[in-house]
Design an enzyme around this catalytic site. Structure first.
Site, short mmCIF file in Angstrom:
data_model
loop_
_atom_site.label_atom_id
_atom_site.label_comp_id
_atom_site.label_asym_id
_atom_site.label_seq_id
_atom_site.Cartn_x
_atom_site.Cartn_y
_atom_site.Cartn_z
N ASP A 80 7.87 7.08 5.99
CA ASP A 80 6.47 6.84 6.37
C ASP A 80 5.57 7.78 5.55
OD1 ASP A 80 4.41 5.75 7.91
OD2 ASP A 80 4.61 7.27 9.48
N HIS A 81 4.56 7.23 4.89
CA HIS A 81 3.61 8.03 4.11
C HIS A 81 4.29 9.00 3.12
CE1 HIS A 81 0.05 6.60 6.25
NE2 HIS A 81 0.77 6.67 7.35
N HIS A 90 -1.23 0.34 10.14
CA HIS A 90 -0.96 1.72 10.58
C HIS A 90 -1.89 2.05 11.74
CE1 HIS A 90 1.56 3.52 7.25
NE2 HIS A 90 1.40 2.27 6.88
N GLY A 91 -1.60 3.18 12.41
CA GLY A 91 -2.49 3.64 13.48
C GLY A 91 -2.62 2.62 14.60
N THR A 137 1.97 7.45 18.01
CA THR A 137 1.28 8.15 19.10
C THR A 137 1.70 7.65 20.50
OG1 THR A 137 -0.57 8.65 17.67
CG2 THR A 137 -1.03 8.67 20.02
N SER A 181 8.34 10.43 9.29
CA SER A 181 7.15 10.98 8.62
C SER A 181 7.51 12.31 7.95
CB SER A 181 6.07 11.24 9.67
OG SER A 181 6.51 12.29 10.53
N ASN A 191 2.89 -0.22 12.81
CA ASN A 191 3.36 1.17 12.96
C ASN A 191 2.90 1.79 14.28
OD1 ASN A 191 4.18 0.80 10.34
ND2 ASN A 191 3.16 2.62 9.53
N HIS A 200 -4.93 6.95 12.66
CA HIS A 200 -3.77 7.59 13.28
C HIS A 200 -4.20 8.47 14.46
CE1 HIS A 200 -2.25 6.97 9.06
NE2 HIS A 200 -1.28 6.43 9.76
#
Ligand code: G3H
Ligand code: 13P
Ligand code: ZN
Length: 284
Positions: A82-83, A208-209, A233, A50, A230, A180
């Site tokens: 990522d992003h 995502h998240g 966390t 990220s 993805n 996220h």
């Protein structure tokens, strides 16, 4: 083996009806945990970095770590941005050795997102790097999307069709109810929307998240066409909990290996669990 692209992994996942785990890394121990888990499960895996990871570890360090880990491993591994925030950053990462990038133009109006994605795609195609885009706003759990706001944030199936046709992008991250970070309650994914999107766009879908989404919902999303999941966390939670436990068990410990070693081991185990849920065990 040398790094592969995300497109290669997702093409195989599409044919096999499973998803490939995309795990965020921030340091050497997390890279090693991801690779060890993939090897233990004989699974393909995506290691992603990220903005925060690049800032923390440095772009060249991340590339060197992941390239070396992949070169010494028998399982296929892709290195993914990522992003990604700009065309320039995507080029910088590809030049540094990433085999895949996400260009996240989701904050822009549709036409601008299309134009930006096309620009990155043209560059990616020229050098064989794969490209993921985002449509709809995934956001963080702190964004607190209300039912009424759903329509403004979630991916519109018709818009997804238009986006994919206009860009020719390889994979698409969609907003269908994930966020996220740590969830306050239990997320409820919009499966009807996902099914509608998949029926209109014939490319791998990215979720995502995904930390904190119950396994049965993840499996249903994969059944409906999600091919890249993805996770960040849950890695942070496992890593820091094990490190904390090691320090609390021996507050006078001064050897970082005695703290980071157990953190690496705990991270490997949660990644193995995820890989099994995603159905990619044995698919290397
Ligand atoms: O996509 C979200 C990741 O969890 C990135 O978080 O920039 O703090 O590493 P980070
Ligand atoms: P989580 O941190 O919620 O797992 O999300 C990870 C992610 O989507 C990275 O792009
Ligand atoms: Zn994300």
């Amino acid at each position: 083996m040398p790094l592969v692209t995300v497109a290669q992994l997702l093409a195989k996942a599409e044919a096999g009806g499973y998803a490939v785990g995309a795990f965020n890394c921030n340091n050497m121990e997390i890279v090693q945990a991801i690779v060890a888990a993939a090897e233990a499960e004989n699974a393909p895996v995506i290691i992603q970095a990220s903005q925060g990871a690049i800032k923390y570890a440095g772009l060249d360090v991340i590339v060197a770590l992941v390239r070396t880990a992949a070169a010494n491993s028998p399982v296929p591994i892709a290195l993914h941005l990522d992003h990604g925030t700009s065309f320039e950053q995507c080029i910088q990462c590809i030049t540094a050795g990433f085999t895949s990038v996400m260009i996240d133009g989701s904050k822009y109006p549709l036409a601008e997102n299309i134009a930006l994605t096309k620009q990155v795609l043209a560059a990616g195609r020229a050098v064989g790097a794969s490209v993921e885009a985002e449509l709809g706003k995934i956001g963080g759990t702190e964004d607190d999307i209300t039912v009424n706001a759903k329509d403004a944030f979630f991916t519109h199936p018709q818009e997804a069709k238009e986006f994919v046709e206009a860009t020719g992008v390889g994979s698409l991250a969609v907003a269908i109810g994930t966020a996220h970070g740590q969830y306050k309650g239990v997320p409820q994914l919009d499966f009807a929307r996902l099914a509608e999107i998949k029926a209109l766009v014939n490319i791998p879908i990215v979720l995502h998240g995904s930390s904190g989404v119950p396994d049965d919902q993840i499996k249903e999303a994969i059944r409906l066409g999600v091919r890249k999941v993805n996770i960040d966390t849950n890695i942070r939670e496992a890593f820091v909990a094990a490190a904390r436990q090691a320090i609390m068990a021996n507050p006078n410990e001064i050897d970082p290996r005695k703290v980071l070693g157990p953190a690496r081991e705990a991270t490997k185990e949660i990644i193995r669990d995820k890989i099994r849920v995603f159905g990619s065990s044995g698919q290397a």
